[in-house]
Design a protein around this motif. Sequence first.
Motif, mmCIF file in Angstrom:
data_model
loop_
_atom_site.group_PDB
_atom_site.id
_atom_site.type_symbol
_atom_site.label_atom_id
_atom_site.label_comp_id
_atom_site.label_asym_id
_atom_site.label_seq_id
_atom_site.Cartn_x
_atom_site.Cartn_y
_atom_site.Cartn_z
ATOM 1 N N SER A 61 0.956 -1.256 0.144
ATOM 2 C CA SER A 61 0.041 0.118 -0.242
ATOM 3 C C SER A 61 0.756 0.801 0.208
ATOM 4 C CB SER A 61 -0.704 0.020 1.087
ATOM 5 O OG SER A 61 -1.352 1.534 1.397
ATOM 6 N N ARG A 88 -2.076 5.742 5.223
ATOM 7 C CA ARG A 88 -2.675 4.103 5.229
ATOM 8 C C ARG A 88 -1.965 3.288 6.215
ATOM 9 N NH1 ARG A 88 3.574 2.748 2.635
ATOM 10 N NH2 ARG A 88 4.720 3.647 4.109
ATOM 11 N N GLU A 101 -7.704 -4.903 1.142
ATOM 12 C CA GLU A 101 -8.617 -5.009 -0.039
ATOM 13 C C GLU A 101 -9.002 -3.541 -0.952
ATOM 14 O OE1 GLU A 101 -11.184 -8.355 0.501
ATOM 15 O OE2 GLU A 101 -12.534 -6.837 -0.428
ATOM 16 N N LEU A 129 -13.837 -5.112 5.373
ATOM 17 C CA LEU A 129 -14.460 -6.496 5.941
ATOM 18 C C LEU A 129 -13.177 -7.991 5.859
ATOM 19 C CD1 LEU A 129 -17.909 -6.602 4.048
ATOM 20 C CD2 LEU A 129 -17.611 -5.673 6.178
HETATM 21 C C1 LIG Z 1 -10.484 2.748 -3.335
HETATM 22 C C2 LIG Z 1 -10.436 1.939 -2.183
HETATM 23 C C3 LIG Z 1 -11.644 0.910 -2.060
HETATM 24 C C4 LIG Z 1 -11.604 -0.074 -0.935
HETATM 25 N N1 LIG Z 1 -12.113 -1.047 -1.760
HETATM 26 C C5 LIG Z 1 -12.703 -1.833 -0.302
HETATM 27 C C6 LIG Z 1 -13.309 -3.456 -0.087
HETATM 28 O O1 LIG Z 1 -13.651 -3.517 -1.514
HETATM 29 N N2 LIG Z 1 -13.182 -4.256 0.548
HETATM 30 C C7 LIG Z 1 -13.041 -3.345 2.319
HETATM 31 O O2 LIG Z 1 -12.579 -5.071 2.502
HETATM 32 N N3 LIG Z 1 -12.634 -2.577 2.423
HETATM 33 C C8 LIG Z 1 -12.037 -1.758 0.744
HETATM 34 N N4 LIG Z 1 -11.780 -0.041 1.351
HETATM 35 C C9 LIG Z 1 -11.343 -0.197 2.634
HETATM 36 C C10 LIG Z 1 -9.067 -0.193 2.478
HETATM 37 O O3 LIG Z 1 -9.347 -1.593 2.672
HETATM 38 C C11 LIG Z 1 -9.111 0.668 3.878
HETATM 39 O O4 LIG Z 1 -9.259 1.812 3.954
HETATM 40 C C12 LIG Z 1 -7.217 0.031 3.820
HETATM 41 O O5 LIG Z 1 -7.138 0.298 4.907
HETATM 42 C C13 LIG Z 1 -6.840 0.307 3.231
HETATM 43 O O6 LIG Z 1 -5.534 0.532 3.002
HETATM 44 P P1 LIG Z 1 -4.413 1.172 2.667
HETATM 45 O O7 LIG Z 1 -5.256 1.812 4.468
HETATM 46 O O8 LIG Z 1 -2.902 0.404 3.876
HETATM 47 O O9 LIG Z 1 -4.268 2.165 1.963
HETATM 48 C C14 LIG Z 1 -11.232 0.288 0.662
HETATM 49 C C15 LIG Z 1 -10.312 1.242 0.466
HETATM 50 C C16 LIG Z 1 -10.221 2.237 -0.604
HETATM 51 C C17 LIG Z 1 -9.519 3.651 -0.428
#
Ligand SMILES: Cc1cc2nc3c(=O)[nH]c(=O)nc-3n(C[C@H](O)[C@H](O)[C@H](O)COP(=O)(O)O)c2cc1C
Length: 183
Positions: A10, A15, A83, A116
């Motif tokens: 990520s 993040r 995700e 999730l």
């Molecule tokens: C564009 C976007 C799409 C996401 N889609 C999902 C998803 O489909 N399912 C889920 O469980 N979380 C989803 N999330 C939540 C992310 O998994 C969560 O924000 C996670 O912390 C992202 O990783 P990072 O903080 O290291 O960037 C999404 C977040 C973003 C920004």
Amino acid sequence: MLKIGVILGSVREGRNGLAVAKWTTEKAKAFTQGQEVEFELVDLLDYELPFLGTKATAKQEEAIKKWSDKMASFDGYIFVVAEYNHGVSGAFKNALDFLNPEVKDKALAFVGYGGLGAARSIENLRMIAGQLAMATTQTNVNLSLMTDFEKMSIFKPADYHEGELKALLGQLINWSSALKTIR
Ligand SMILES: Cc1cc2nc3c(=O)[nH]c(=O)nc-3n(C[C@H](O)[C@H](O)[C@H](O)COP(=O)(O)O)c2cc1C
């Protein structure tokens, strides 16, 4: 000595992934003390890769080489992945598309996190790993923003994830050792 890379996929500002990758690396080191294995955290943010196929600047060419050399240096990997829209993030997929011989015939495990959890992202990555001839472990760690983070941003993993990580490490180390013999 087996070398395992903990790869943080990520690059998003703010993040959650950095805390998860640090926890994974620290716990992996603690749980394998005395074994012939070492772990290194690799942060994708340290590699300013271009989009695959676009014309790379000299600096980006250097980043591609650095990424390729770093990934080639490991016997196995733990991908720490979020995700994004039910799949792997675009930045990490792009980075993986630069690789092939670097990761061939090596073992791979997943620590995923997301709203999730990251089950769909991990299954998405298993398909990609199959094409890269990587062997993915059965056990993964799946962390939820709802239950393993406070306010969806302060990482406080439930204790039972440590047991999952131990199981994951056992499988990853076995397969990394076995696959070393055929490379
Ligand atoms: C564009 C976007 C799409 C996401 N889609 C999902 C998803 O489909 N399912 C889920 O469980 N979380 C989803 N999330 C939540 C992310 O998994 C969560 O924000 C996670 O912390 C992202 O990783 P990072 O903080 O290291 O960037 C999404 C977040 C973003 C920004």
